[in-house]
Design a protein around this motif. Structure first.
Motif, mmCIF file in Angstrom:
data_model
loop_
_atom_site.group_PDB
_atom_site.id
_atom_site.type_symbol
_atom_site.label_atom_id
_atom_site.label_comp_id
_atom_site.label_asym_id
_atom_site.label_seq_id
_atom_site.Cartn_x
_atom_site.Cartn_y
_atom_site.Cartn_z
ATOM 1 N N THR A 1 0.835 -1.202 0.000
ATOM 2 C CA THR A 1 0.000 0.000 0.000
ATOM 3 C C THR A 1 0.868 1.250 0.000
ATOM 4 N N LEU A 2 1.938 1.217 0.783
ATOM 5 C CA LEU A 2 2.882 2.335 0.800
ATOM 6 C C LEU A 2 3.494 2.547 -0.576
ATOM 7 N N LEU A 3 3.856 1.466 -1.248
ATOM 8 C CA LEU A 3 4.419 1.587 -2.587
ATOM 9 C C LEU A 3 3.423 2.238 -3.544
ATOM 10 N N ALA A 4 2.141 1.862 -3.428
ATOM 11 C CA ALA A 4 1.119 2.472 -4.278
ATOM 12 C C ALA A 4 0.995 3.966 -3.997
ATOM 13 N N LEU A 5 1.052 4.356 -2.723
ATOM 14 C CA LEU A 5 0.980 5.771 -2.376
ATOM 15 C C LEU A 5 2.203 6.530 -2.889
ATOM 16 N N ILE A 6 3.358 5.907 -2.808
ATOM 17 C CA ILE A 6 4.570 6.538 -3.343
ATOM 18 C C ILE A 6 4.427 6.750 -4.844
ATOM 19 N N GLY A 7 3.858 5.757 -5.531
ATOM 20 C CA GLY A 7 3.617 5.906 -6.964
ATOM 21 C C GLY A 7 2.680 7.065 -7.260
ATOM 22 N N GLY A 8 1.621 7.211 -6.450
ATOM 23 C CA GLY A 8 0.721 8.332 -6.620
ATOM 24 C C GLY A 8 1.392 9.664 -6.334
ATOM 25 N N HIS A 9 2.250 9.675 -5.335
ATOM 26 C CA HIS A 9 3.003 10.886 -4.994
ATOM 27 C C HIS A 9 3.893 11.315 -6.164
ATOM 28 N N ILE A 10 4.587 10.356 -6.754
ATOM 29 C CA ILE A 10 5.445 10.654 -7.901
ATOM 30 C C ILE A 10 4.625 11.148 -9.080
ATOM 31 N N ALA A 11 3.464 10.522 -9.298
ATOM 32 C CA ALA A 11 2.602 10.941 -10.410
ATOM 33 C C ALA A 11 2.148 12.383 -10.237
ATOM 34 N N VAL B 1 3.707 14.743 -8.555
ATOM 35 C CA VAL B 1 4.876 15.607 -8.772
ATOM 36 C C VAL B 1 5.097 15.832 -10.266
ATOM 37 N N LEU B 2 4.955 14.773 -11.059
ATOM 38 C CA LEU B 2 5.120 14.898 -12.501
ATOM 39 C C LEU B 2 4.044 15.790 -13.114
ATOM 40 N N LEU B 3 2.808 15.710 -12.608
ATOM 41 C CA LEU B 3 1.746 16.594 -13.090
ATOM 42 C C LEU B 3 2.081 18.058 -12.790
ATOM 43 N N HIS B 4 2.533 18.301 -11.565
ATOM 44 C CA HIS B 4 2.919 19.672 -11.206
ATOM 45 C C HIS B 4 4.054 20.171 -12.090
ATOM 46 N N ARG B 5 4.987 19.273 -12.399
ATOM 47 C CA ARG B 5 6.179 19.702 -13.140
ATOM 48 C C ARG B 5 5.895 19.913 -14.624
ATOM 49 N N PHE B 6 5.199 18.978 -15.253
ATOM 50 C CA PHE B 6 5.097 19.011 -16.703
ATOM 51 C C PHE B 6 3.742 19.503 -17.222
ATOM 52 N N LEU B 7 2.681 19.417 -16.417
ATOM 53 C CA LEU B 7 1.374 19.878 -16.882
ATOM 54 C C LEU B 7 1.059 21.268 -16.335
ATOM 55 N N TRP B 8 1.139 21.405 -15.017
ATOM 56 C CA TRP B 8 0.790 22.685 -14.403
ATOM 57 C C TRP B 8 1.977 23.640 -14.341
ATOM 58 N N LEU C 1 7.976 21.032 -7.609
ATOM 59 C CA LEU C 1 9.142 20.164 -7.504
ATOM 60 C C LEU C 1 10.373 20.930 -7.027
ATOM 61 N N ALA C 2 10.490 22.197 -7.414
ATOM 62 C CA ALA C 2 11.654 23.000 -7.039
ATOM 63 C C ALA C 2 11.739 23.226 -5.538
ATOM 64 N N ARG C 3 10.646 23.011 -4.813
ATOM 65 C CA ARG C 3 10.701 23.160 -3.365
ATOM 66 C C ARG C 3 11.601 22.104 -2.725
ATOM 67 N N MET C 4 11.639 20.899 -3.321
ATOM 68 C CA MET C 4 12.433 19.811 -2.757
ATOM 69 C C MET C 4 13.630 19.455 -3.624
ATOM 70 N N ALA C 5 13.740 20.020 -4.791
ATOM 71 C CA ALA C 5 14.858 19.747 -5.695
ATOM 72 C C ALA C 5 15.261 21.039 -6.385
ATOM 73 N N GLY C 6 16.476 21.070 -6.872
ATOM 74 C CA GLY C 6 16.922 22.266 -7.561
ATOM 75 C C GLY C 6 17.682 23.203 -6.650
ATOM 76 N N ARG C 7 18.245 24.243 -7.229
ATOM 77 C CA ARG C 7 19.098 25.167 -6.508
ATOM 78 C C ARG C 7 18.300 26.308 -5.920
ATOM 79 N N ALA C 8 18.893 26.922 -4.906
ATOM 80 C CA ALA C 8 18.272 28.103 -4.313
ATOM 81 C C ALA C 8 18.442 29.279 -5.250
ATOM 82 N N ARG C 9 17.384 30.032 -5.428
ATOM 83 C CA ARG C 9 17.419 31.213 -6.285
ATOM 84 C C ARG C 9 16.780 32.383 -5.539
ATOM 85 N N GLY C 10 16.724 33.497 -6.214
ATOM 86 C CA GLY C 10 16.100 34.659 -5.612
ATOM 87 C C GLY C 10 14.621 34.429 -5.402
ATOM 88 N N ALA C 11 14.033 35.284 -4.607
ATOM 89 C CA ALA C 11 12.620 35.120 -4.273
ATOM 90 C C ALA C 11 11.753 35.325 -5.506
#
Length: 207
Positions: free
Chosen positions: A152-162, A164-171, A176-186
């Motif tokens: 069940t945890l694995l299924a939830l992780i899969g949903g979590h990743i999905a 994140v991908l929607l936020h990154r590539f659709l919206w 994603l930049a909140r948890m990955a990527g470099r710090a930039r200006g505000a």
């Protein structure tokens, strides 16, 4: 570009939160890879190697989720907020479910290990000696629920990743930049998918 802070901020997660997040992601990937290999390949040298580390890595994950929960509570008022509306509520509930399962799955396994009466020394570090006495009340819950909750945890992780991908590539809203990527200006906080039409209409009225 700026150096990421240790503590979380309202714009992004800090170094400690990122280290805990990505470190645990790698360890969970290792655990599930071992289980998938066990189910698909049966008894092989690779299976023996992966499964042989399962209990030790599980104990480490239990420690890390406790640290992550404590760190999250300490940073609760600093962290990036969830977006308003149904998507934000779904994100909160999804994260709560992930935390609950990440805690419950290794906790059940540790209770089973203790209840089995066998010694336990993850990574060679002795946690308790062998008692030789089996405690069925501690063993039975894990035998019943550990595997089911893990998948069940694995299924939830899969949903979590999905999501994140929607936020990154659709919206394309920078979540994603909140948890990955470099710090930039505000930068101003991006609008959620449901808020963008409202922003456009508000701009048209001001014009």
């Amino acid at each position: 570009m700026r150096t990421l802070p240790w503590l979380d901020t309202s714009a992004r997660y800090g170094l400690v939160s990122r280290a805990l997040h990505w470190g645990m992601a790698l360890l969970f990937a290792w655990q599930f890879a071992g289980m998938v290999v066990k189910v698909t390949a049966g008894r092989t040298p690779l299976t023996a190697f992966l499964v042989g580390t399962h209990a030790s890595v599980g104990a480490l994950l239990f420690l890390l989720i406790l640290l992550r929960g404590a760190w999250g509570l300490y940073n609760l008022r600093r962290r990036p907020p969830h977006e308003p509306g149904p998507l934000g509520l779904a994100a909160r509930l999804g994260h709560l479910a992930l935390y609950a399962l990440m805690l419950a799955v290794p906790a059940l396994a540790l209770l089973r290990q203790y209840g089995s009466g066998r010694a336990f020394a993850p990574f060679g570090i002795p946690l308790w000696p062998a008692s030789g006495e089996r405690i069925e009340a501690l063993v039975a819950p894990a035998n019943t629920a550990h595997g089911l909750l893990a998948w069940t945890l694995l299924a939830l992780i899969g949903g979590h990743i999905a999501m994140v991908l929607l936020h990154r590539f659709l919206w394309r809203d920078g979540v994603l930049a909140r948890m990955a990527g470099r710090a930039r200006g505000a930068h101003p906080a991006p609008a959620s998918p449901g808020q963008e039409p409202v922003r456009i209409l508000a701009g048209a009225r001001r014009g």
